[in-house]
Design an enzyme around this catalytic site. Sequence first.
Site, short mmCIF file in Angstrom:
data_model
loop_
_atom_site.label_atom_id
_atom_site.label_comp_id
_atom_site.label_asym_id
_atom_site.label_seq_id
_atom_site.Cartn_x
_atom_site.Cartn_y
_atom_site.Cartn_z
N HIS A 317 0.82 -1.21 0.00
CA HIS A 317 0.00 0.00 0.00
C HIS A 317 0.86 1.27 0.00
CE1 HIS A 317 0.32 0.03 4.51
NE2 HIS A 317 0.30 1.33 4.29
N ASP A 364 -0.36 -7.46 1.30
CA ASP A 364 0.21 -6.12 1.44
C ASP A 364 1.74 -6.20 1.58
OD1 ASP A 364 0.44 -3.44 1.61
OD2 ASP A 364 -0.57 -3.22 3.54
N GLY A 458 2.63 5.84 9.10
CA GLY A 458 4.05 6.14 8.88
C GLY A 458 4.96 4.99 9.30
N SER A 460 4.01 2.01 8.50
CA SER A 460 3.68 1.06 7.44
C SER A 460 4.90 0.61 6.66
CB SER A 460 2.72 1.70 6.45
OG SER A 460 1.44 1.72 6.99
#
Length: 510
Positions: A317, A364, A458, A460
């Site tokens: 993502h 993801d 952030g 991620s």
Amino acid sequence: MNNNTMYANASHVNHGFQHEERRPPPYAPSSGLYPALPQYHGHQNVASQYQIASPSYPSERYPTAQTQNLHHYTPQTASVNTHHTTTPASHYSSPPVHKGSKKKTCTCITIAIITLLIIAGVIAALLWYFGVFSCNGRQCKADNICVSHSQWCDGVQDCPSGEDEAQCFRLYGSNFLLQKYSNESRNWELVCSDGWNDELAKQACEQIGYPRNTYAGYSVISSRASSNSVMVMADSLSSNPNITTQSFLTKGTTCASNTLVTLKCIDCGKNIGSRIVGGTTVTSKGVWPWQVSLQISRNHVCGGSIITPYWILTAAHCVEKYSNPRQWTVFAGYLTQSEMKYATGNSVSQIVKNNFDSTTNENDVALMKLNSPLRMTSNVRPVCLPNVGMYFSAPRNCYITGWGALSFQGSGSETLQEAKIQLIDRTTCNNYQVYNGLITNTMICAGKLAGGVDSCQGDSGGPLVTQENSLWWLVGDTSWGEGCAFRNKPGVYGNVTYFLDWIYQQMQKY
Ligand code: 4AZ
């Protein structure tokens, strides 16, 4: 990163408790699941609660946010005209039967049937040609060509795109036992160390997907396995220089040394273990040397993990919207964002995204390939990818790290943060009070059901790691969650073990 214990008095005040009007306070004394409370009454901005995977790109913070008005949803029934005009039976006369039209209908049906039969025949012939019905061996994925079982992993490329020879070696368990696929037993077999050498080891590493120059050595461990379940060197070690490692190894009956090969394709998972226990601000470099900051225009957007000098693992993502490699710069070996402001990072040559589904957050994970390799130092080092057969189960202790927000919707952190959390099993995480069935095999939940400690915007793409056999292993990449540090809403991470085959395939390909 959100850790209420530490940030109560910090300049970045942790507002992880700010949702008390909707939720009970975190750190409730009881353990396990926490009672569900009524949530989302009236007009609510769902996105403000349900942070699905938004990188912290400053100019477009939380781009996935959508405002939904839950209150005003009124199902609209389509207006259907129910007024029927009925024709009285007496007015309705049956049409006359014409012999000619019946014949015509018959001919049409016959033509239709014949056409259908011809189409079916052509399809069957095509399927047969491409080996769908006739394949007694294995199908080459890309081109549907049929290759016999004995041709799989025999050292000779038979599939046009080479997948019959592509993934014939793998590493097993936390001690890196080498396994080779045997086309005889149609199973993965351990490798006897008789006749093994560095050259064969390097070839095997390349086969797995590592570059030759990261090879870190092999060792042997004594085997309790019966010798007929191992791969041994072929009797006649061919002098043909073109022969591959695969063809050296055959299913053997004897392994004189009774020792097996363990293989290190990269020196991974080591750090400087001077962590301040219980602290959250990372105080020295080299504690999490695989953590990188992925930036666009000198702004931190996502985290990532070094897995080889060329490859960074992050979340899909993060690169969904910003998929151009030229937009990105990778910063490795830093603790603070201010240090990075004037540093030169590494440019990115390739971004490979897994089959990410932005509605479900399935798959993801993404990989970034660097233009030039990172120079490995004590502050810049790779984390270990898990090996096959390593299962990380709840409530295993793990660490998350990143420069993400210090509280839900708060600002990012200047200094790298760390937090200790535990894995949460999928069944618990799928409980209706937690994520109610949203957690699939491509995800892992970790955090604290009581709330208070979590990853946040952030973070991620950054690492979820655990220590095993004195090494650090990459269990997950930070993916999504509802809010940050909310009770019963732990962080959700990409399940790296699930993506292993995909990761190695990409590292081989690019
Ligand atoms: C995000 O938006 C995000 N609390 C990352 C992690 C979590 C939630 C949101 C988990 O990047």
